[in-house]
Design a protein around this motif. Structure first.
Motif, PDB file in Angstrom:
ATOM      1  N   LEU A  66       0.834  -1.203   0.000  1.00 24.71           N
ATOM      2  CA  LEU A  66       0.000   0.000   0.000  1.00 24.71           C
ATOM      3  C   LEU A  66       0.867   1.250   0.000  1.00 24.71           C
ATOM      4  O   LEU A  66       0.618   2.195  -0.760  1.00 24.71           O
ATOM      5  N   ARG A  69       2.666   1.535  -3.395  1.00 23.74           N
ATOM      6  CA  ARG A  69       1.824   2.133  -4.426  1.00 23.74           C
ATOM      7  C   ARG A  69       1.681   3.631  -4.198  1.00 23.74           C
ATOM      8  O   ARG A  69       1.675   4.432  -5.148  1.00 23.74           O
ATOM      9  N   ALA A  70       1.590   4.042  -2.918  1.00 21.48           N
ATOM     10  CA  ALA A  70       1.501   5.473  -2.606  1.00 21.48           C
ATOM     11  C   ALA A  70       2.763   6.209  -3.049  1.00 21.48           C
ATOM     12  O   ALA A  70       2.693   7.340  -3.553  1.00 21.48           O
ATOM     13  N   GLU A 334       6.031  -0.628  -6.026  1.00 19.77           N
ATOM     14  CA  GLU A 334       5.010  -1.552  -5.544  1.00 19.77           C
ATOM     15  C   GLU A 334       5.452  -3.004  -5.717  1.00 19.77           C
ATOM     16  O   GLU A 334       5.259  -3.833  -4.821  1.00 19.77           O
ATOM     17  N   TRP A 338       5.935  -5.704  -2.808  1.00 16.14           N
ATOM     18  CA  TRP A 338       5.244  -6.981  -2.707  1.00 16.14           C
ATOM     19  C   TRP A 338       6.217  -8.098  -2.368  1.00 16.14           C
ATOM     20  O   TRP A 338       5.874  -9.038  -1.625  1.00 16.14           O
ATOM     21  N   THR A 341       6.732  -7.817   1.165  1.00 21.19           N
ATOM     22  CA  THR A 341       5.508  -8.225   1.845  1.00 21.19           C
ATOM     23  C   THR A 341       5.399  -9.737   1.975  1.00 21.19           C
ATOM     24  O   THR A 341       5.165 -10.267   3.066  1.00 21.19           O
TER      25      THR A 341
END
Length: 419
Positions: A66, A69-70, A334, A338, A341
């Motif tokens: 998140l 992406r921001a 992003e 991931w 993540t």
């Protein structure tokens, strides 16, 4: 290769960005260790320690893509530094309140995890604006993988030293204060302030619409699971031998092995595409985890920990290139986030499983979780070979984009693959 690394570090802003990112990532890189030691010092069980570390890992897993992406949408300074401050405040809340209220303890680690800034993905997005040519960028990926192992070598020792000199709570506070300073150094740099992501195709899945990227993420979920389980298993092994310092040495040996492996990996040229090479590396990584289940004497166990880490940095360096080849255009931060993540989710699951494994079985059982994770990672790579055979293509992808997948190869490596 050493000369190539020096050329990169001589580039304007490069040394500052690398150092600032490594320092800024110190809280995240040592969080599982710090949380486990803090929980045990507060009288919590292995299961609780694993659960809190898992909650942090899962929260990081939610926050990284998140925030990544921001960053792609709004730039780095608006996201990275505020996130670092909020994350540090979350860990400070845990340090000050302890385990007197378990809901508050879980809230603290969740806030710290969700707000962990995506500095790792951000650095890889910045390299093309700092360095000249694709070769230098990919060499920087390899250097990044080696350099972060220095953090994973020094980080555990720093935590244990802070715990010995002061307390586990002080360790949490100091590590996170240092992390905020690292993030601040990055976002105040010119490359970070001026960087903008390439135009992206609007899609709700973002980077996850790439099948090849999904296959890689599945692989590193299990690599993370293996490392997460070792975090708890190492504490149990140290307790069995009556010396808290043993834990720091085991974790440092693991990082040192990865550092040595990364340096050795970068000294030669490799033929072929990185996807195929990654399968061999992960296979050797899995093989290195299996002897840990023997739990021998401390000197032998330390040597086995170093051996288990040898293929970690090469696997990470190779995965950076694979991400770069498969991520859709405009999703570079992003996509790398991931990867962080899924690695974090795997580590969280590993810590959560290893705790009960110690209490229901033995220390050897918790190390067996690491071996199983390594084998599972290899199985994922072997079963998704066709998906990873070549980078996916969409109309939005163009040669020379920010994360060029059209013939991307590792620094100094010859490739027989031509897209």
């Amino acid at each position: 290769m050493a000369a190539g690394y020096l050329d990169i570090l001589r580039a304007r802003h490069a040394a500052r960005l690398l150092t600032g990112t490594l320092v800024g990532r110190l809280p995240n890189g040592t969080a599982h260790i710090a949380i486990v030691l803090f929980t045990r010092a507060e009288g919590g069980s292995y299961t609780l320690a694993g659960a809190l570390a898992a909650a942090y890992g899962l929260a990081t897993a939610v926050g990284q893509p998140l925030l990544g992406r921001a960053v792609d949408l709004h730039g780095q300074p608006r996201v990275q530094f505020p996130a670092a401050v909020v994350s540090a405040l979350g860990m400070s809340l845990l340090a000050f309140t302890g385990l007197s209220s378990l809901p508050l303890a879980y809230l603290a680690v969740i806030v710290a995890g969700v707000a962990t800034p995506p500095l790792e993905g951000g650095l890889r997005a910045l390299w093309p604006s700092v360095l000249k040519g694709e070769g230098q960028v990919h060499r920087a990926y390899a250097m990044d993988a080696v350099a972060q192992e220095i953090m994973f070598t020094i980080g555990p020792l720093l935590v244990t030293v802070l715990v010995s000199l002061w307390s586990p709570a002080a360790a949490l506070l100091v590590i996170n204060a240092i992390g905020v300073l690292g993030a601040l150094s990055v976002v105040l740099s010119e490359p970070s302030r001026t960087w903008r992501s390439a135009p992206r195709e609007a899609h709700w899945l973002g980077a996850l619409r790439s099948p090849g990227l999904l296959a890689l993420l599945g692989t590193f979920f299990f690599v993370g699971l293996a490392l997460g389980s070792i975090t708890v298993a190492g504490v149990a092994y140290a307790d069995d031998h009556g010396r808290e310092s043993v834990y720091g040495w085991l974790m440092a040996a693991l990082g040192l092995g990865a550092l040595i492996g990364g340096l050795a990996y970068g000294t030669r040229q490799w033929a072929g595409v990185p996807e195929r090479r990654l399968r061999y590396i992960v296979g050797l990584l899995a093989l290195g985890y299996l002897p840990l289940t023997l739990t021998p004497s401390v000197p032998v166990m330390t040597a086995l920990a170093a051996l288990a880490g040898v293929f970690l940095a090469p696997a990470i360096a190779c995965s950076f290139i694979v991400v770069d080849r498969h991520a859709p255009r405009g999703t570079v931060t992003e996509a790398f986030s991931w990867l962080v993540t899924t690695f974090g989710v795997g580590a969280a699951v590993g810590t959560a499983v290893a705790g009960p494994a110690v209490e229901l079985g033995s220390t050897a059982w918790s190390f067996a979780v690491a071996g199983a994770g390594g084998v599972a990672a290899l199985v994922v790579l072997l079963s998704t070979g066709r998906v990873l055979a070549a980078p996916s293509r969409t109309p939005a992808v163009v040669t020379g984009s920010e994360n060029d997948r059209n013939g991307a190869v590792e620094p100094g490596f010859s490739s027989g693959h031509k897209a």
